[in-house]
Structures are given as C-alpha cells and as structure tokens.
Design a protein around this motif. Sequence first.
Motif, PDB file in Angstrom:
ATOM      1  N   ASP B 114       0.832  -1.211   0.000  1.00 35.90           N
ATOM      2  CA  ASP B 114       0.000   0.000   0.000  1.00 35.90           C
ATOM      3  C   ASP B 114       0.857   1.248   0.000  1.00 35.90           C
ATOM      4  N   GLU B 115       1.806   1.246   0.932  1.00 38.40           N
ATOM      5  CA  GLU B 115       2.596   2.467   1.095  1.00 38.40           C
ATOM      6  C   GLU B 115       3.535   2.677  -0.090  1.00 38.40           C
ATOM      7  N   LEU B 116       4.033   1.565  -0.647  1.00 41.75           N
ATOM      8  CA  LEU B 116       4.868   1.719  -1.849  1.00 41.75           C
ATOM      9  C   LEU B 116       4.039   2.283  -2.989  1.00 41.75           C
ATOM     10  N   SER B 117       2.803   1.797  -3.114  1.00 43.15           N
ATOM     11  CA  SER B 117       1.938   2.342  -4.165  1.00 43.15           C
ATOM     12  C   SER B 117       1.673   3.809  -3.923  1.00 43.15           C
ATOM     13  N   ARG B 118       1.449   4.137  -2.664  1.00 40.91           N
ATOM     14  CA  ARG B 118       1.171   5.532  -2.346  1.00 40.91           C
ATOM     15  C   ARG B 118       2.365   6.411  -2.717  1.00 40.91           C
ATOM     16  N   LEU B 119       3.561   5.892  -2.394  1.00 39.53           N
ATOM     17  CA  LEU B 119       4.760   6.647  -2.748  1.00 39.53           C
ATOM     18  C   LEU B 119       4.865   6.815  -4.263  1.00 39.53           C
ATOM     19  N   ALA B 120       4.633   5.709  -4.978  1.00 39.74           N
ATOM     20  CA  ALA B 120       4.755   5.775  -6.434  1.00 39.74           C
ATOM     21  C   ALA B 120       3.744   6.762  -6.995  1.00 39.74           C
ATOM     22  N   SER B 121       2.552   6.707  -6.444  1.00 36.17           N
ATOM     23  CA  SER B 121       1.501   7.599  -6.930  1.00 36.17           C
ATOM     24  C   SER B 121       1.838   9.048  -6.637  1.00 36.17           C
ATOM     25  N   HIS B 122       2.334   9.300  -5.427  1.00 38.25           N
ATOM     26  CA  HIS B 122       2.673  10.679  -5.064  1.00 38.25           C
ATOM     27  C   HIS B 122       3.867  11.185  -5.871  1.00 38.25           C
ATOM     28  N   GLN B 123       4.796  10.268  -6.172  1.00 32.02           N
ATOM     29  CA  GLN B 123       5.914  10.687  -7.020  1.00 32.02           C
ATOM     30  C   GLN B 123       5.422  11.125  -8.378  1.00 32.02           C
ATOM     31  N   LYS B 181      15.463  -6.458   0.744  1.00 36.16           N
ATOM     32  CA  LYS B 181      16.716  -5.764   0.445  1.00 36.16           C
ATOM     33  C   LYS B 181      16.470  -4.575  -0.475  1.00 36.16           C
ATOM     34  N   ARG B 182      15.680  -4.830  -1.512  1.00 37.48           N
ATOM     35  CA  ARG B 182      15.423  -3.783  -2.494  1.00 37.48           C
ATOM     36  C   ARG B 182      14.632  -2.620  -1.893  1.00 37.48           C
ATOM     37  N   VAL B 183      13.649  -2.946  -1.061  1.00 34.68           N
ATOM     38  CA  VAL B 183      12.851  -1.870  -0.462  1.00 34.68           C
ATOM     39  C   VAL B 183      13.742  -1.008   0.419  1.00 34.68           C
ATOM     40  N   LYS B 184      14.630  -1.670   1.169  1.00 38.83           N
ATOM     41  CA  LYS B 184      15.500  -0.893   2.055  1.00 38.83           C
ATOM     42  C   LYS B 184      16.452  -0.010   1.263  1.00 38.83           C
ATOM     43  N   GLU B 185      16.968  -0.584   0.172  1.00 38.16           N
ATOM     44  CA  GLU B 185      17.830   0.237  -0.697  1.00 38.16           C
ATOM     45  C   GLU B 185      17.065   1.444  -1.223  1.00 38.16           C
ATOM     46  N   PHE B 186      15.829   1.172  -1.645  1.00 36.72           N
ATOM     47  CA  PHE B 186      15.026   2.260  -2.206  1.00 36.72           C
ATOM     48  C   PHE B 186      14.790   3.360  -1.172  1.00 36.72           C
ATOM     49  N   ILE B 187      14.450   2.944   0.053  1.00 39.05           N
ATOM     50  CA  ILE B 187      14.164   3.944   1.082  1.00 39.05           C
ATOM     51  C   ILE B 187      15.399   4.799   1.332  1.00 39.05           C
ATOM     52  N   LYS B 188      16.542   4.120   1.396  1.00 40.59           N
ATOM     53  CA  LYS B 188      17.774   4.852   1.666  1.00 40.59           C
ATOM     54  C   LYS B 188      18.029   5.895   0.580  1.00 40.59           C
ATOM     55  N   GLU B 189      17.804   5.462  -0.665  1.00 39.01           N
ATOM     56  CA  GLU B 189      18.081   6.373  -1.764  1.00 39.01           C
ATOM     57  C   GLU B 189      17.040   7.487  -1.831  1.00 39.01           C
ATOM     58  N   PHE B 190      15.787   7.101  -1.605  1.00 35.68           N
ATOM     59  CA  PHE B 190      14.725   8.093  -1.776  1.00 35.68           C
ATOM     60  C   PHE B 190      14.752   9.135  -0.663  1.00 35.68           C
ATOM     61  N   SER B 279       4.921   7.815   4.626  1.00 37.76           N
ATOM     62  CA  SER B 279       4.888   6.479   4.018  1.00 37.76           C
ATOM     63  C   SER B 279       6.219   5.776   4.194  1.00 37.76           C
ATOM     64  N   LEU B 280       7.297   6.526   3.985  1.00 35.87           N
ATOM     65  CA  LEU B 280       8.625   5.934   4.197  1.00 35.87           C
ATOM     66  C   LEU B 280       8.750   5.450   5.635  1.00 35.87           C
ATOM     67  N   HIS B 281       8.235   6.253   6.544  1.00 36.86           N
ATOM     68  CA  HIS B 281       8.308   5.914   7.966  1.00 36.86           C
ATOM     69  C   HIS B 281       7.543   4.625   8.255  1.00 36.86           C
ATOM     70  N   ILE B 282       6.350   4.491   7.651  1.00 42.01           N
ATOM     71  CA  ILE B 282       5.549   3.279   7.868  1.00 42.01           C
ATOM     72  C   ILE B 282       6.287   2.060   7.323  1.00 42.01           C
ATOM     73  N   ILE B 283       6.837   2.195   6.119  1.00 46.69           N
ATOM     74  CA  ILE B 283       7.525   1.033   5.533  1.00 46.69           C
ATOM     75  C   ILE B 283       8.716   0.635   6.393  1.00 46.69           C
ATOM     76  N   GLU B 284       9.431   1.633   6.888  1.00 50.84           N
ATOM     77  CA  GLU B 284      10.599   1.329   7.715  1.00 50.84           C
ATOM     78  C   GLU B 284      10.224   0.531   8.955  1.00 50.84           C
ATOM     79  N   GLN B 285       9.042   0.831   9.508  1.00 43.65           N
ATOM     80  CA  GLN B 285       8.628   0.091  10.699  1.00 43.65           C
ATOM     81  C   GLN B 285       8.302  -1.356  10.386  1.00 43.65           C
ATOM     82  N   LEU B 286       7.807  -1.606   9.183  1.00 44.35           N
ATOM     83  CA  LEU B 286       7.304  -2.941   8.880  1.00 44.35           C
ATOM     84  C   LEU B 286       8.326  -3.840   8.187  1.00 44.35           C
ATOM     85  N   ILE B 287       9.229  -3.240   7.427  1.00 37.74           N
ATOM     86  CA  ILE B 287       9.984  -4.037   6.471  1.00 37.74           C
ATOM     87  C   ILE B 287      10.872  -5.066   7.159  1.00 37.74           C
TER      88      ILE B 287
END
Lengths: 362, 377, 160, 151
Positions: B114-123, B181-190, B279-287
């Motif tokens: 959900d949150e990744l979609s939200r991020l993609a949509s907001h981007q 791994k990929r989600v964490k990389e993405f969060i770090k970069e984003f 959204s990044l914060h939520i993903i970080e808590q769950l990932i």
Amino acid sequence: MGFNIYDFSGMTHNMHLWFLERMSPTATTIVEWTIIGVSYMLFVALFGLFLVYAERKVCAAFQQRLGPMRVGYWGLLQTIADFIKLLMKELIMPKSADKFLYNLAPFIVMIATFLAMAVLPFAKGLQTLDFDIGIFYVTAVSSVGVIGILIAGWSSNNKYSLIGAMRSGAQILSYELSVSLSLVTIIILAGSMQLSVVVESQRDAWFIFKGHIPALIAFVIFLIAGTAETNRGPFDLAEAESELTAGFHTEYSGIKFAFFFLAEYINMFIVAAMATTVFLGGWMPLHFGSFESFNVVMDFIPPLVWFFMKVLGVIFLIMWFKWTFPRLRVDQILTLEWKYLLPINLINILLMSLVVLTKFHL
Amino acid sequence: MSETKEIIITSDKIHTDEYLVNMGPQHPSTHGVLRLLVRLEGEMVHNIQPHVGYIHSGIEKMCEAISYPQVIHLTDRMDYLSAHMNNEAVALCIENALQVEVPERVKYIRTIMDELSRLASHQLWWCVMGMDLGALTTFFYGLRDREHILDIFEETCGARMTLNYSVPGGVMFDIHPNFQKRVKEFIKEFRKKLPEYDQLLTGNVIFQERTNDIGYLSLEDAIAWGVTGPSGRGSGFSCDVRKHQPYSAYPLVQFEEKLATKGDTFTRYRLRMEEMYESLHIIEQLIDNIPEGDYAVKMKGVVKLPEGEFYQRVETARGEFGVYIVSDGKKNPYRVKFRSPGFSNLFALNKMAAGHKIADLVAIMSTLDLVIPDIDR
Amino acid sequence: MNALFQYISTVFKGVGTLLTGMKITGKYVFTPWNNVTQQYPENRDTLKMFDRFRGEVIMTHNENNEHLCTGCGICEINCPNGSIEIISKMELTEEGKKKRAIDQHIYHLGMCTLCNLCIKACPTGAIVMGQNFEHAVWDRSKLTKVLNQPGSKIAQGVKE
Amino acid sequence: MINEELQAYLAGKFSNAEVKPGKQYLEILVQAADLHETAVQLKGVPELSFDYLICLTGVDYPESMQIVYHLESVKHRHMVVLKVNTADRVDPKVDTVSDVWQTAKYHEREVYDLLGVKFNHHTDLRRLFLDDDYGFPLRKDFKDEVRIVER
C-alpha cells in the motif's frame, strides 16, 4: 583577397573592390546584397537547426536522459529529419481564419528576426550594418515580432491562440522596457550606441567586469527580460503548453509552424548575441589586466570562436532557466516587471551614472 | 470569435462578454480524457463544468458477470496509480464477508505494498504537478525515482502497474527473496532524493507564488463535497481511513495523519510531500518485521459470499476508496459499487477554481491529483 | 524604510531559491554518466525481465514434446475475459478406457489482461507466465495462439 | 455514540423508519416520502451530525430500486447506512438530497445515468457518463446485443 581570421574588414573591403573592378556600382550593390541575404538565410537555417538539436540534448542532459540518439550519430541528423517532416506536412488552415493575416503572421515574425540580426557584430569587420544607433535599432526591431504573434493569435480564430497572443503582447511590451533600460545602463558606460564602438571599448576589460555591480545587475536583468522577450520558459506564457495547449501557434502546421519555431530559437540567439556584445565584450578575447602571457594565449583564439563561445554560454544559461523553473502566471509576470525589474533598473542606471561620473570604473 | 465580439463599455469598467472554452478531452493538463467546459472572461475563470464519461468502461456492470476473485483484476484498471489499494479493498471486503482471518504476514505485506503504491503515486503526482506548472524537469526526476518502486513491484507481483496482487485470503505470491533488500535500498536512496524535490520545486519562489493563496477550499465545503485524501486533509478534514477505520497492519504502526487548515493549493501540495515521508516511515517500521507464515489462507475453489451487503473503505493515494458489494449468495456479485475518490474530488473543482485565472485552474487541478479512469470507471 | 528592507530581502530570497533550484539541475547536467536512459532495442541481449514478469501465458513442454495439461478446463472457468478456450477430445488409454485429453488449448492474447488467475488455478502447473513482452503483430488473428505444440501429448503420470 | 445508543436514538427520532443493525453498520430504511426530512435531520441534529456523505448508490432489486447512502459524522465518527426503496421499479422517483450534501448532486446524476432513478427537485439532472439514448445499464433487465457478450 587577404583572408585574416582576426580581422575581416580587409577581406570584405577587397571583395568589394574585386566586384567593382568587374561590374558597375549598382550591380555590385545588388550582388553584395544577394550574398549577404543568402548567407544570413543559410546562417539562420543552419544555426536554428543546431540550436534545436542543442536544446534537445541540453534538456535531455538536465533530465538525465540521452535525447535524440537514433537519426545519425548521436542523433545529429534528428533536426534535419524533423525539418524535412515539417516541410512535407500539409498546411492546415482553420475554415474561418482570416486567411491573409493568418498567412502573413509567420513572415512578420521571421522578418523581425532578420532585421535584428543585421547589426550584430560577429567579429571585427564582420557586421552588415554599423549604425550609430545600433543598440537602439535592435531594441526597436526586436519588438516587431510581437505584431506577428498578435496577428497569428487573432487570425487563427482559436480562443487558445487569442489568449496566448494577448498574453504575449502584454508581456513583450512590458519587458521591452527592461531590456532597453538595462542596455541604457551600458550605453552610459560605453558612451556610444554604435555596436562596433561598444565592442571596441571593451578591449581591455569586458563591461561586466568594468562596470562593477551595476553592470552585473544590468546583465542579470537583461538576461531575465531577454528570456521573457523571446517567449521562453519560465516566461513561455504565450505558448503555455499545459494551459493553452500551444498558445498562438496552435493552429499552425508544417512550415508555417517551423517559422515560428525557428524564429523563437533565432530570437534566443539574438538575445544571447546582444548580451555578449554589450556585456561580455562581443568578439573580444578575455583579458586580465597585467597577465601578459595569458592575454597573448587568449588573443590567439579567433574572434569568431570567442563570439560563438560566449553566445552559446549565454544560450546554455537561458536553457538552464527554462529547464529548471516553473512558468509564471500572467499577472505575476507583469508584477515582476513593473514592481521589481523596472525600479531596480532605474536605481541601477542612477548607480551607473554615479560610477561613470566619479570615474570609478576601470 | 463570435462570442467575444460584443464589447460593452460602461462608465466604471470595461466589460467583455464571457466565452466558453473546452479544456479537453484532449488537453495536456487534464491528464486523460476529461473535458472541462470553462466559462472565461479574459483570463478569469467564472465557472467550470466537468464533463466525464469519455472512458467509462462499465466496470460495475462487468463485475456482475464475473466471480469474486475475478473482480479484483478489474479494480487495477480504475485508479491505476493506486492499483494495490483498490485490489486490497475488494479482497478485504470479501474476507470480511466470509469472516476469514488472514495471516499476519499478509497484513504486513499488504501494508508495505500500500505504502509503496502511495509513494509511487505521489511521485508521479509530484512530477506531473511540476509539469503542469511548466517545470518539465521535475517530470523526469519523479519518474526516475518511481522506476525503482515499479521494479520492486515487477519483481514480486509480476506487473508494474496492474498488479492484481491481493487475492481473497491473502496475496497472489509470496514476496520475492530480494524484496526486503530492495525496499530498504530504495528507502535509503529516496530519503536522499526527497530533499532535492523540495529544493527544486517547493522552495522555488515562482512555485510558491503560483500555488500560495489560490484554490481555497473551506472545511465545510470539503466535507460537503466529500473531498478526501490529502486534498481534503489540506482543509482540515480528518478523513484518513487508515486512522479512523484501520485495516491490515495499520493498527500496528506509528504514523501521523497530516492535517492542515489553510486549504489552499500549496497546503495540499505540502501535505502530499509530507505524506511521502510518512509512508517511508511506515515502511521502515514494517519491512524488518515481516512475520513468517503463509502468504494466503486456503480458500474454496468457488468463492460465494453470504447474502447481504458489505462495504469496505480504504485509503488510496487520492482519498477514500469504497467498495460496496451486494450479494445474493451466488458466485457472482449482485451489485458492485466503487466509491472512487476522484469522482467526489473532481466536482469540488468549480468551488475551488472559480474566480481564478486559467493558469491557476491548471495548478488547482493538479493538486487534486485526478486519475480519469478512477472517475469514469 | 522597513518596507524597503522587506522589498530587498524579497528580491534576494527569491533569487536565492531560484539559484538553489538551478544548483539541483546543474548537478545532474554536469554528471551525464548518471543518466538513466536505457536504449531498448540495442540492449535486447542484456535485457532480462524478472522471473515473475507476466508477459503471456505459455505451456511448458519437455524434450519429448510432452506437456502437463489434462484439458480439465479450470483455467477456462477462471479466466475473467474468456481468453482461453479448451477444445478437448476423447482418447483411448492403454487399458482401453476412454479418457478426456486436450486437443487444442486456444489462447487469445488480445483479450488477456495477464491477471495470473488461470495459472494460479491450474491444478497440474501446465501453463505458466512467459517473459516475452514483444507482442506486436501485423494481423490481429496472430494473437490467437494454440498453446500445446502440434503432436504433443500429456506426460506420463499426470492426473486430474 | 456507540452503535446501540445510536440505534436507540435513531429509532426514537425517526418513528416511521426501520432501524436495525446491519452486517457492518447501522441501517435505517425510510419511506420515500420521509427521505428528505430524514436527511435534513441526520445532518442537522447536533447529536447525529452526519455531515459526510461517503457513498451514494442504487441497487436494482426485483421489486424496487433501492438507494443507499453511506453516511459518516466527522465530529462523532459514527456511521450509518440510510436506505430508501422506490415505489416503482420501472420509473423510480426519489427526492434529491443534493441540497443537504452537495456531493450528492453528482452522485445522483450517476445513479440516474446508470439506473434511471429520477431525483425530484434535482437542479441539474442530466446523464453523466453515457449518451442520452442509451438504456440504463445497471438495471438487471438491460440488454445490449452488440456490446455485451453473454457467457
């Protein structure tokens, strides 16, 4: 005919004599006009194509893309392909357009562009007209283009076009003032409106260095106002793709559209060339007071190269503006001019006069 | 030109006649086939009448002919930018009706998705917003970063936009081994890229001038017109379904419902930007804490809902999305209604943009973040 | 005087924000090696799709030209768009009993939404998603495919 | 208010209506004649203040059309489902609630477009998505030989 890349006046003079020897003075004049006209047309077509290509590549670089890559090596032939496409396209005219004016508009825009080009000093001796009032002439004829835009917008019988044309009219009329005033600042410093004299008086140092802060401010204002006068982003209200689809040239297609397109790019070149001539020393090489060895090396580079290097630098700056900033709104564009640029400009002129009076400049 | 011909000059001001302009169905800033009939006087917008239905595809009617698990793949095609949220809404509705409890792992996966979609949509919204205002470079920067999310989607779900990932009882596949791994990389970069967004656009004086103090929407109007999502929250309308009726793993995470009261275009813009951080914060808590377990519960081959009516609300990137299913006990739904956020948001446009200029209309429209298939369905 | 000060600070702040924006774009224009463009047809050889990428439905065949499809028709039922048609035939098994078998597994790619429901429903794992994404053809009829290869038969030991 | 209290309150308030707990939310079934008055009360009474119309839709039942309103109170955070059955299925008519909740204006146009429910006193009741001569596609007896393929 002696050919000297540092001074073209000898070459042109010899050419003139060579023609005179072989034909009557009238015929000489006609032949020379033809040569000049053809070379200007060639220059506009080729440099316009190059600028379109450069814009696409620069824009791509700003956006982390590669830009056109398919036609020719690194897409070098892309704009030529585009141009051929535009030539072959059907010319569509709206049914209820004002036919005469609709067809006339692209030519007016183009003619204004050519008129302004006439006085630009490309290098020493490479200048078609050297008026006493060169700067004044450029500011005068460069605003003829807006008539073409207004006619285009009105005659194509399209509401988007009309809105675009009206915006462009209001915008160019306002910014004309800033362009002129920022040039006036330099005229005070140079003491002449003749472009060759203006360039010549920057032999030891460019005006942007010579004139201290007032010249710098005038340069920035000239860049802003010049960008606005060419209808480029962030001042591309007349086209405003996301609001008015294409603004004044919505209904134009094929070669008529290409005329507008080309005129926009050549106008950008004229603005850059004026900025170069007036602020950045024209075709004069970069000199630093006492670094003799450095100055000699700089002198070695031909003036034509200097001129185009500076022009392209300024054009890059203008492109940088376009690909970074959002577009302004129509009332904000006028606010910027009348509430910010104009007062700053007037104060700047005052400052410059003080600088000149006190002989504070170099 | 006939509408503009007549000019009446009165003593105090020049009054020109109004004229009508069709913005759309093919217009660069309507982002699809939306037609706005705009009544203008010069540059001023007097009235906006949206005409929709150019890509009405009858999804609600189609749903009546297919089985429940098949309904989900159609919801991808409505709001294609928050496809996963739409999928999840239908899946949750079916699970609620059948009283199925999904494993914890599924809840976590769905929430991250959900949150990744939200991020993609907001981007995408951010870059389109910049483009509408004339800053074309933002478009490519936004898409560049969105590509990473789409890659994550493609690796796990097999598709980039039409995910069809939630199924009744769980998710279609287990997450890919590389997913975390990929989600964490993405969060770090984003997290590095987001401040750049702010520097490029948010702080820009032209952008500020363009968006501040235009398109006001009061709290009362936001509620009355049902404007939800960041657009509604910009007016102070607390409408985050994730907070008020939490679903999936949202009760387990800490996050803030961003609210502002000013209600102008810049506020709506700012809220969306802040939502990206959230959204990044939520993903970080769950990932890091995705529990082990099944990725779906075993469902019957033919899913039949008990007779009755079921409604499920979720928060998509644009606002509140609702699924209303009426079941008559057969394997096909009797009636399906999708409450799409864009539909309600769009019709508040007249309220917000009337009295502004054409350029403002474009700016206001892009902060509403309209997706046309979401409106037309 | 205060107003004048405010005016000047507005000008400087405005120019400052503009320069910040130009710094960001300038950073990217002068680092062209960070470009993200992929040149698609040129990089075809190195371009690899993800394993789960849903490009089209294919039926796997082993080296003996055998597949796993029993012709049960579950995929046909599960397809929301009617893009799968199963034409079955009756075959005599070795014991002499009549048994249903697949004759043609017809797949309309043009109607397929690649939702993965057929693959999920398939009891024997006969059909899978292929990674091919270059589906453009000159004629629409070419989008209708027969998934089981001609002359192929069901592998040994596959039960419905 | 929690659901039981709300149910008791609503039952007392709207004596003509049928208030019962549904599968998820509280449901009120009102007479078509009382609809507008009920809507005004639901929004206006401070204890209820259902000011947010989430979803407005119609369902084609064999005997009648049913219009369903999902309501939420922003202040109290309670939800209720308001339902109304039309008298006639073929030519259904209901009062509009677009003067109570503005968003209903377009939701009602959608319902009119897809189900053919006419909303009395609606200021601008035109079709929203489809052509004027198209039928009402969400009705169960809708037939379209060309565009709909039966399986």
